[in-house]
Write a protein that holds these residues in place. Structure first.
Motif, PDB file in Angstrom:
ATOM      1  N   LEU A  16     -11.629 -43.466  22.369  1.00 10.96           N
ATOM      2  CA  LEU A  16     -12.087 -45.164  21.660  1.00 10.96           C
ATOM      3  C   LEU A  16     -12.687 -45.676  23.285  1.00 10.96           C
ATOM      4  O   LEU A  16     -13.619 -45.806  23.333  1.00 10.96           O
ATOM      5  CB  LEU A  16     -11.405 -45.458  20.753  1.00 10.96           C
ATOM      6  CG  LEU A  16     -11.849 -46.878  21.094  1.00 10.96           C
ATOM      7  CD1 LEU A  16     -12.798 -47.201  19.950  1.00 10.96           C
ATOM      8  CD2 LEU A  16     -11.078 -48.225  19.812  1.00 10.96           C
ATOM      9  N   LEU A  17     -11.995 -45.343  24.311  1.00  9.91           N
ATOM     10  CA  LEU A  17     -12.108 -45.777  25.392  1.00  9.91           C
ATOM     11  C   LEU A  17     -13.170 -45.293  26.195  1.00  9.91           C
ATOM     12  O   LEU A  17     -14.296 -45.796  27.212  1.00  9.91           O
ATOM     13  CB  LEU A  17     -11.076 -46.497  26.382  1.00  9.91           C
ATOM     14  CG  LEU A  17     -10.000 -46.787  25.428  1.00  9.91           C
ATOM     15  CD1 LEU A  17      -9.029 -46.778  27.063  1.00  9.91           C
ATOM     16  CD2 LEU A  17     -10.534 -48.408  25.915  1.00  9.91           C
ATOM     17  N   LEU A  18     -12.881 -43.960  25.737  1.00  4.50           N
ATOM     18  CA  LEU A  18     -13.833 -42.645  26.764  1.00  4.50           C
ATOM     19  C   LEU A  18     -15.989 -43.739  26.353  1.00  4.50           C
ATOM     20  O   LEU A  18     -16.539 -43.277  26.771  1.00  4.50           O
ATOM     21  CB  LEU A  18     -13.637 -41.255  26.506  1.00  4.50           C
ATOM     22  CG  LEU A  18     -12.583 -40.622  27.172  1.00  4.50           C
ATOM     23  CD1 LEU A  18     -12.034 -39.815  27.113  1.00  4.50           C
ATOM     24  CD2 LEU A  18     -12.965 -40.819  28.769  1.00  4.50           C
ATOM     25  N   ASP A  19     -15.505 -43.858  24.900  1.00  4.86           N
ATOM     26  CA  ASP A  19     -16.472 -43.877  24.309  1.00  4.86           C
ATOM     27  C   ASP A  19     -16.914 -45.431  24.623  1.00  4.86           C
ATOM     28  O   ASP A  19     -18.371 -45.441  24.618  1.00  4.86           O
ATOM     29  CB  ASP A  19     -16.630 -43.608  22.854  1.00  4.86           C
ATOM     30  CG  ASP A  19     -18.188 -43.808  22.190  1.00  4.86           C
ATOM     31  OD1 ASP A  19     -19.035 -42.944  22.344  1.00  4.86           O
ATOM     32  OD2 ASP A  19     -18.421 -44.638  20.903  1.00  4.86           O
ATOM     33  N   ILE A  20     -16.528 -46.459  24.999  1.00  2.00           N
ATOM     34  CA  ILE A  20     -16.622 -47.898  25.600  1.00  2.00           C
ATOM     35  C   ILE A  20     -17.405 -47.511  26.673  1.00  2.00           C
ATOM     36  O   ILE A  20     -18.542 -48.296  27.242  1.00  2.00           O
ATOM     37  CB  ILE A  20     -15.749 -48.521  25.401  1.00  2.00           C
ATOM     38  CG1 ILE A  20     -15.263 -48.811  23.623  1.00  2.00           C
ATOM     39  CG2 ILE A  20     -16.186 -49.823  26.054  1.00  2.00           C
ATOM     40  CD1 ILE A  20     -13.640 -49.267  23.669  1.00  2.00           C
ATOM     41  N   ALA A  21     -16.874 -46.675  27.470  1.00  4.43           N
ATOM     42  CA  ALA A  21     -16.954 -46.570  28.864  1.00  4.43           C
ATOM     43  C   ALA A  21     -18.559 -45.730  29.460  1.00  4.43           C
ATOM     44  O   ALA A  21     -19.457 -46.366  29.841  1.00  4.43           O
ATOM     45  CB  ALA A  21     -16.234 -46.047  30.203  1.00  4.43           C
ATOM     46  N   ILE A  79      -7.428 -44.707  35.101  1.00  5.22           N
ATOM     47  CA  ILE A  79      -7.728 -45.639  34.718  1.00  5.22           C
ATOM     48  C   ILE A  79      -7.637 -45.571  32.870  1.00  5.22           C
ATOM     49  O   ILE A  79      -7.144 -46.307  32.314  1.00  5.22           O
ATOM     50  CB  ILE A  79      -9.285 -46.432  35.099  1.00  5.22           C
ATOM     51  CG1 ILE A  79      -8.970 -46.122  36.802  1.00  5.22           C
ATOM     52  CG2 ILE A  79      -8.884 -47.522  34.544  1.00  5.22           C
ATOM     53  CD1 ILE A  79     -10.387 -47.164  36.674  1.00  5.22           C
ATOM     54  N   VAL A  80      -8.866 -44.539  32.525  1.00  8.37           N
ATOM     55  CA  VAL A  80      -8.641 -44.146  30.744  1.00  8.37           C
ATOM     56  C   VAL A  80      -6.329 -44.573  30.487  1.00  8.37           C
ATOM     57  O   VAL A  80      -7.273 -44.583  29.135  1.00  8.37           O
ATOM     58  CB  VAL A  80      -9.497 -43.888  30.461  1.00  8.37           C
ATOM     59  CG1 VAL A  80      -9.780 -43.714  29.284  1.00  8.37           C
ATOM     60  CG2 VAL A  80     -11.160 -43.861  31.704  1.00  8.37           C
ATOM     61  N   SER A  81      -6.358 -43.562  30.992  1.00  9.43           N
ATOM     62  CA  SER A  81      -5.805 -43.240  30.035  1.00  9.43           C
ATOM     63  C   SER A  81      -4.197 -44.115  30.144  1.00  9.43           C
ATOM     64  O   SER A  81      -3.345 -44.539  29.129  1.00  9.43           O
ATOM     65  CB  SER A  81      -4.354 -41.967  30.449  1.00  9.43           C
ATOM     66  OG  SER A  81      -5.212 -40.422  30.796  1.00  9.43           O
ATOM     67  N   GLU A  82      -3.922 -45.175  31.294  1.00  8.84           N
ATOM     68  CA  GLU A  82      -3.319 -45.764  31.275  1.00  8.84           C
ATOM     69  C   GLU A  82      -3.663 -47.334  30.399  1.00  8.84           C
ATOM     70  O   GLU A  82      -2.609 -47.530  30.018  1.00  8.84           O
ATOM     71  CB  GLU A  82      -3.174 -46.372  33.288  1.00  8.84           C
ATOM     72  CG  GLU A  82      -1.989 -47.365  33.540  1.00  8.84           C
ATOM     73  CD  GLU A  82      -2.036 -48.156  34.453  1.00  8.84           C
ATOM     74  OE1 GLU A  82      -1.609 -49.098  34.950  1.00  8.84           O
ATOM     75  OE2 GLU A  82      -3.127 -47.314  35.553  1.00  8.84           O
ATOM     76  N   ALA A  83      -4.637 -47.340  30.759  1.00  8.41           N
ATOM     77  CA  ALA A  83      -5.156 -48.620  29.241  1.00  8.41           C
ATOM     78  C   ALA A  83      -5.236 -47.944  28.065  1.00  8.41           C
ATOM     79  O   ALA A  83      -4.627 -48.774  27.054  1.00  8.41           O
ATOM     80  CB  ALA A  83      -6.911 -48.508  29.892  1.00  8.41           C
ATOM     81  N   ALA A  84      -5.390 -46.391  27.996  1.00 11.54           N
ATOM     82  CA  ALA A  84      -4.942 -46.181  26.531  1.00 11.54           C
ATOM     83  C   ALA A  84      -3.504 -46.068  25.905  1.00 11.54           C
ATOM     84  O   ALA A  84      -3.186 -46.840  25.011  1.00 11.54           O
ATOM     85  CB  ALA A  84      -5.420 -44.732  26.326  1.00 11.54           C
TER      86      ALA A  84
END
Length: 213
Positions: free
Chosen positions: A145-150, A202-207
């Motif tokens: 989901l975060l990758l898609d938002i990025a 960044i993405v993994s930590e946020a997830a």
């Protein structure tokens, strides 16, 4: 008297012995004497039991069908980010054909569903916070989901209609596409080998922070 001396020595011995700080050391609770001069020493053995936390690999390993299920959410960023590869597909037609063969059926289904992007966003956001699901599965949902938002941010920059040289625009689009493919590829390989893909900057930590434990 002799019994008095024995009681005194016993009392001194009780003071010198470690108390409850040592779980194996006795502490003298009472001293009594008899008419024959013998004494009885009652000792309480305090035993401390420590509950050690059990180690678990449930948060770092993926088992069974969850390996495949953890890969499915990454179809969303792959489909949404496919448009950034148009310059690469034009420069390397074979790459475009491979992309069409792999993602073509999924893109057709995705485009045929009204509000598919919004539905996918709500579904991944909701399921990733469901504590009944395994944490690795929830982590992959949130990361996809975060990758898609990025991918939204490069699109917003493109809508500003800032005049840019063609080479710069193509390079930026290629970078976004390759970064997305690399992130998804790493995640798929990690999931299929049973490891949680938690090394994307960044993405993994946020997830991980979003879904908790």
């Amino acid at each position: 008297t002799r019994s008095t001396m024995i009681v005194a020595y016993a009392t001194l011995l009780g003071l010198l012995l470690p108390g409850q700080g040592n779980c194996f050391s006795p502490s003298i609770s009472s001293i009594s004497g008899t008419s024959t001069g013998a004494i009885t020493i009652q000792a309480n053995h305090a035993v401390t039991r420590t509950n050690l936390p059990m180690s678990s690999n449930s948060n770092s390993e993926i088992e069974g069908p969850d390996r495949v299920l953890s890969c499915l959410p990454y179809l969303i960023p792959l489909i949404d980010g496919d448009r950034y590869g148009r310059f690469l597909f034009y420069a390397v037609p074979a790459l475009g054909q491979v992309d069409f063969l792999l993602l073509g059926p999924f893109k057709a289904i995705y485009s045929s569903i009204p509000f598919a992007q919004f539905i996918a966003f709500i579904a991944l956001s909701t399921l990733s916070r469901n504590p009944d699901l395994p944490r690795p599965l929830r982590f992959n949902m949130q990361q996809a989901l975060l990758l898609d938002i990025a991918l939204i941010f490069p699109s917003l920059l493109g809508q500003l209609q800032i005049p840019l040289p063609g080479v710069l625009a193509a390079s930026g689009s290629n970078f976004v596409y390759l970064a997305m493919v690399a992130s998804v590829g790493y995640s798929l390989v990690s999931n299929l080998t049973g490891k949680v893909p938690d090394k994307i900057p960044i993405v993994s930590e946020a997830a991980g922070s979003s879904i908790g434990f």
